[in-house]
Motif scaffolding. Structure first.
Motif, short mmCIF file in Angstrom:
data_model
loop_
_atom_site.label_atom_id
_atom_site.label_comp_id
_atom_site.label_asym_id
_atom_site.label_seq_id
_atom_site.Cartn_x
_atom_site.Cartn_y
_atom_site.Cartn_z
N GLU A 66 31.95 85.21 80.13
CA GLU A 66 31.22 86.23 79.37
C GLU A 66 30.35 85.63 78.27
OE1 GLU A 66 35.41 86.08 77.54
OE2 GLU A 66 34.59 86.16 79.57
N HIS A 67 30.54 84.37 77.97
CA HIS A 67 29.75 83.71 76.92
C HIS A 67 28.66 82.81 77.49
CE1 HIS A 67 32.47 85.29 73.97
NE2 HIS A 67 33.49 84.75 74.60
N LEU A 68 28.48 82.82 78.80
CA LEU A 68 27.45 81.99 79.42
C LEU A 68 26.07 82.59 79.19
CD1 LEU A 68 29.12 81.15 82.85
CD2 LEU A 68 28.90 79.66 80.86
N ILE A 69 25.09 81.71 79.02
CA ILE A 69 23.68 82.11 78.91
C ILE A 69 22.97 81.56 80.14
CG2 ILE A 69 21.60 81.99 77.51
CD1 ILE A 69 23.54 81.27 75.12
N ILE A 70 22.55 82.46 81.01
CA ILE A 70 21.99 82.07 82.31
C ILE A 70 20.66 82.77 82.51
CG2 ILE A 70 22.43 82.02 84.80
CD1 ILE A 70 25.45 82.33 84.07
N SER A 71 19.68 82.06 83.02
CA SER A 71 18.37 82.67 83.27
C SER A 71 18.49 83.76 84.33
CB SER A 71 17.36 81.62 83.72
OG SER A 71 17.64 81.20 85.05
N ASP A 72 17.59 84.73 84.28
CA ASP A 72 17.58 85.78 85.29
C ASP A 72 17.43 85.19 86.69
OD1 ASP A 72 17.85 87.72 83.33
OD2 ASP A 72 15.70 88.16 83.22
N LYS A 73 16.62 84.15 86.81
CA LYS A 73 16.41 83.48 88.10
C LYS A 73 17.72 82.88 88.64
CE LYS A 73 14.11 79.32 89.63
NZ LYS A 73 13.18 78.27 89.27
N ASP A 74 18.50 82.23 87.76
CA ASP A 74 19.74 81.59 88.20
C ASP A 74 20.85 82.61 88.48
OD1 ASP A 74 18.48 79.16 88.03
OD2 ASP A 74 19.60 78.44 86.30
N LYS A 75 20.78 83.78 87.88
CA LYS A 75 21.79 84.81 88.12
C LYS A 75 21.74 85.39 89.53
CE LYS A 75 22.10 86.53 83.37
NZ LYS A 75 21.78 87.66 82.48
N VAL A 76 20.60 85.27 90.19
CA VAL A 76 20.45 85.87 91.53
C VAL A 76 20.30 84.83 92.63
CG1 VAL A 76 19.52 88.03 90.61
CG2 VAL A 76 17.94 86.17 91.22
N LEU A 77 20.66 83.59 92.35
CA LEU A 77 20.62 82.58 93.40
C LEU A 77 21.62 82.94 94.50
CD1 LEU A 77 20.40 79.31 91.25
CD2 LEU A 77 18.60 80.31 92.68
N PRO A 78 21.37 82.52 95.73
CA PRO A 78 22.28 82.86 96.82
C PRO A 78 23.57 82.04 96.79
CG PRO A 78 20.53 81.44 97.62
CD PRO A 78 20.21 81.76 96.19
N LEU A 79 24.56 82.52 97.53
CA LEU A 79 25.76 81.74 97.79
C LEU A 79 25.38 80.55 98.66
CD1 LEU A 79 28.21 84.66 98.65
CD2 LEU A 79 27.92 83.51 96.44
N LEU A 80 26.22 79.52 98.68
CA LEU A 80 25.94 78.35 99.49
C LEU A 80 25.72 78.74 100.94
CD1 LEU A 80 25.71 75.30 99.96
CD2 LEU A 80 28.21 75.21 100.11
N LYS A 81 26.53 79.62 101.49
CA LYS A 81 26.41 79.99 102.92
C LYS A 81 25.09 80.69 103.23
CE LYS A 81 29.12 84.23 102.44
NZ LYS A 81 30.40 84.86 102.76
N ASN A 82 24.43 81.24 102.21
CA ASN A 82 23.15 81.94 102.41
C ASN A 82 21.97 81.17 101.82
OD1 ASN A 82 24.61 84.12 103.49
ND2 ASN A 82 24.93 84.95 101.46
N SER A 83 22.19 79.95 101.36
CA SER A 83 21.14 79.21 100.67
C SER A 83 20.13 78.61 101.64
CB SER A 83 21.75 78.11 99.80
OG SER A 83 22.38 77.13 100.59
N ARG A 84 19.02 78.24 101.08
CA ARG A 84 17.91 77.63 101.83
C ARG A 84 18.34 76.25 102.34
NH1 ARG A 84 11.98 76.67 99.08
NH2 ARG A 84 10.96 76.02 100.99
#
Length: 183
Positions: free
Chosen positions: A162-180
């Motif tokens: 709950e204390h992490l600061i994450i970019s909007d872009k990094d919050k929606v990255l895919p799971l490994l099984k769905n990654s590029r």
């Protein structure tokens, strides 16, 4: 320079020799010839990047695909981070496994992250200045990423979520099984 292999093939912890005296310290942060002698890896760096972040900032997990894949030598100039390398080479015996290490301005450790890995870090100190060398130029069209909290990988970030600061872009990255795919 001391080089220690990690459980992930091609990924190394690098500890430079640091010479201290009353003036401070001196170290050779990288020597291409010595690095190749100790690792068997011939790498030529072409780009340096640097970021400055506050405590709780998590950047990653990022990688470049295809001909734009990058190997990185990462270190911390100021502060402390938990650095993570994730093996995403489909044919690797350690595919989907990660290695983490605390890098700091105090311990002067570095991590060599080979091509075929995703990389990320979390700032543990109040601030951190992070520096890394890349063996290939950045190419936006070749960007890839994996969600930092993919449950199948289960990275222990050693920090309260709950204390992490994450970019909007990094919050929606895919799971490994769905990654590029990397190649």
């Amino acid at each position: 320079m001391k080089v220690t292999p990690t459980p992930l093939e091609g990924c190394f912890v690098v500890e430079p020799n640091v010479l201290y005296d009353e003036r401070g310290y001196f170290m050779e942060s990288f020597n291409e010839k010595r690095f190749e002698e100790r690792t068997g890896v011939n790498v030529h760096f072409v780009q340096d990047n640097q970021s400055h972040s506050a405590k709780g900032v998590l950047r990653g997990l990022h990688y470049q695909t295809g001909e734009h894949a990058q190997a990185k030598l990462v270190r911390v100039l100021q502060g402390e981070v938990l650095d993570v390398a994730l093996d995403i080479r489909p044919d690797s015996a350690t595919f989907g496994q990660y290695f983490s290490v605390v890098l700091s301005s105090e311990n002067q450790k570095q991590l060599f992250v080979p091509r075929g890995f995703a990389h990320g870090f979390l700032v543990l100190s109040e601030t951190a200045t992070f520096f890394y060398k890349c063996d290939n130029f950045y190419n936006k069209e070749s960007e890839g990423g994996i969600l930092f909290n993919d449950p199948e990988i289960a990275i222990d970030w050693q920090f309260q979520g709950e204390h992490l600061i994450i970019s909007d872009k990094d919050k929606v990255l895919p799971l490994l099984k769905n990654s590029r795919p990397i190649w």
